[in-house]
Design a protein around this motif. Sequence first.
Motif, PDB file in Angstrom:
ATOM      1  N   PHE A 103       0.836  -1.198   0.000  1.00  0.00           N
ATOM      2  CA  PHE A 103       0.000   0.000   0.000  1.00  0.00           C
ATOM      3  C   PHE A 103       0.873   1.251   0.000  1.00  0.00           C
ATOM      4  N   ALA A 104       1.942   1.241   0.795  1.00  0.00           N
ATOM      5  CA  ALA A 104       2.859   2.382   0.807  1.00  0.00           C
ATOM      6  C   ALA A 104       3.496   2.582  -0.562  1.00  0.00           C
ATOM      7  N   ALA A 105       3.846   1.479  -1.218  1.00  0.00           N
ATOM      8  CA  ALA A 105       4.436   1.588  -2.555  1.00  0.00           C
ATOM      9  C   ALA A 105       3.446   2.211  -3.533  1.00  0.00           C
ATOM     10  N   LEU A 106       2.178   1.841  -3.422  1.00  0.00           N
ATOM     11  CA  LEU A 106       1.165   2.429  -4.304  1.00  0.00           C
ATOM     12  C   LEU A 106       1.023   3.927  -4.048  1.00  0.00           C
ATOM     13  N   GLN A 107       1.075   4.330  -2.777  1.00  0.00           N
ATOM     14  CA  GLN A 107       1.001   5.759  -2.474  1.00  0.00           C
ATOM     15  C   GLN A 107       2.189   6.524  -3.068  1.00  0.00           C
ATOM     16  N   VAL A 108       3.370   5.959  -2.907  1.00  0.00           N
ATOM     17  CA  VAL A 108       4.571   6.628  -3.410  1.00  0.00           C
ATOM     18  C   VAL A 108       4.540   6.714  -4.932  1.00  0.00           C
TER      19      VAL A 108
END
Length: 334
Positions: free
Chosen positions: A283-288
């Motif tokens: 999820f963090a990767a998608l945000q970044v």
Amino acid sequence: MRGLSVVVPAPWRAATPFPSVTGFPMSLIAQYVFNGLMLGMIYAMVAVGFTLFFGVLDVIKFSHGDTLMVGAFAGLAASVGLTMLHIDAPWLQLLAVVVCAVCVTGLLGAVIARFLILPLRKAPPLNTLLATLMLGTVLRECVRLFYPDGSNPKPFPPLLPTAALDLGGFALRADNVILLGTGIAIITGVHLLITRTRFGMAIRAVAQDGETATLMGINFEAVVLLTFALGSAMAALAGVMNGLYYNEINFNVGLLLGVIGFAAAILGGLGNIYGAIIGGFLFAALQVVGSALLPALVPDIPSAYKDVFAFAAVILLMAWKPTGLIAEKSSERV
């Protein structure tokens, strides 16, 4: 207010010591990767709590994000108290912040389990979901109303060293490295606790079959209370890390973090610790990726739309794989 926004470095210059990849200099890519790791660590810690709760009692505790917020404010109160006593040593304040946050939220998690979750154990799942959802609102409003000036964002004290190592345009800060290493140590410690100790064996036994575990001499209620205390303490540590990383907390910080943590747990496969960790980082990767690509592709779209991009991607992933990335095994729930 910085909130949960991804920290984006200043616009890059044409001349940079790093080579560029598809138009993005490596210094900026390194900054994005590190931001993703930090956010992923916080999300993973929240998601593991959801997984622990679901593992032992098949419940979704929707007040988990607000428990995180209570832990952050408890830690801030400890720091303020020491400052009023003229105890300004950063390491003493940090110790007090962590101990106070963990103790308050651990006790809060056990109390919630004892007086709300266990009495509703045989009720329809929607009853527990609604009760914990309303409890989260109560916790949030209590902090907003009764904490001094609780309606406004509160500065969180910078208690870690802020020295930075300049790596050709990418500033590697000591406090961020410490936070990342601490998060890795916490998740590793919880994993070892679950897989290598008698308490972990009791948790796995209760998760597999509570009635049989009770007949074999395991104190079912004690295991449940300690598990909820453990998951809540992890949320408190995630809240403290979030405050130290952004140097700010507010009374509704747990609302978005709770939703993201739950989405990460579902994405990874609810009931599986490894899946929760993977889901948090994904999820963090998608945000970044959203914060980096959306402004580049559509200049009129600000990077604030990263959450829209991340949640839309999670919806598509869930439609593609409804059981999560790591499907739950009935014989090994936690």
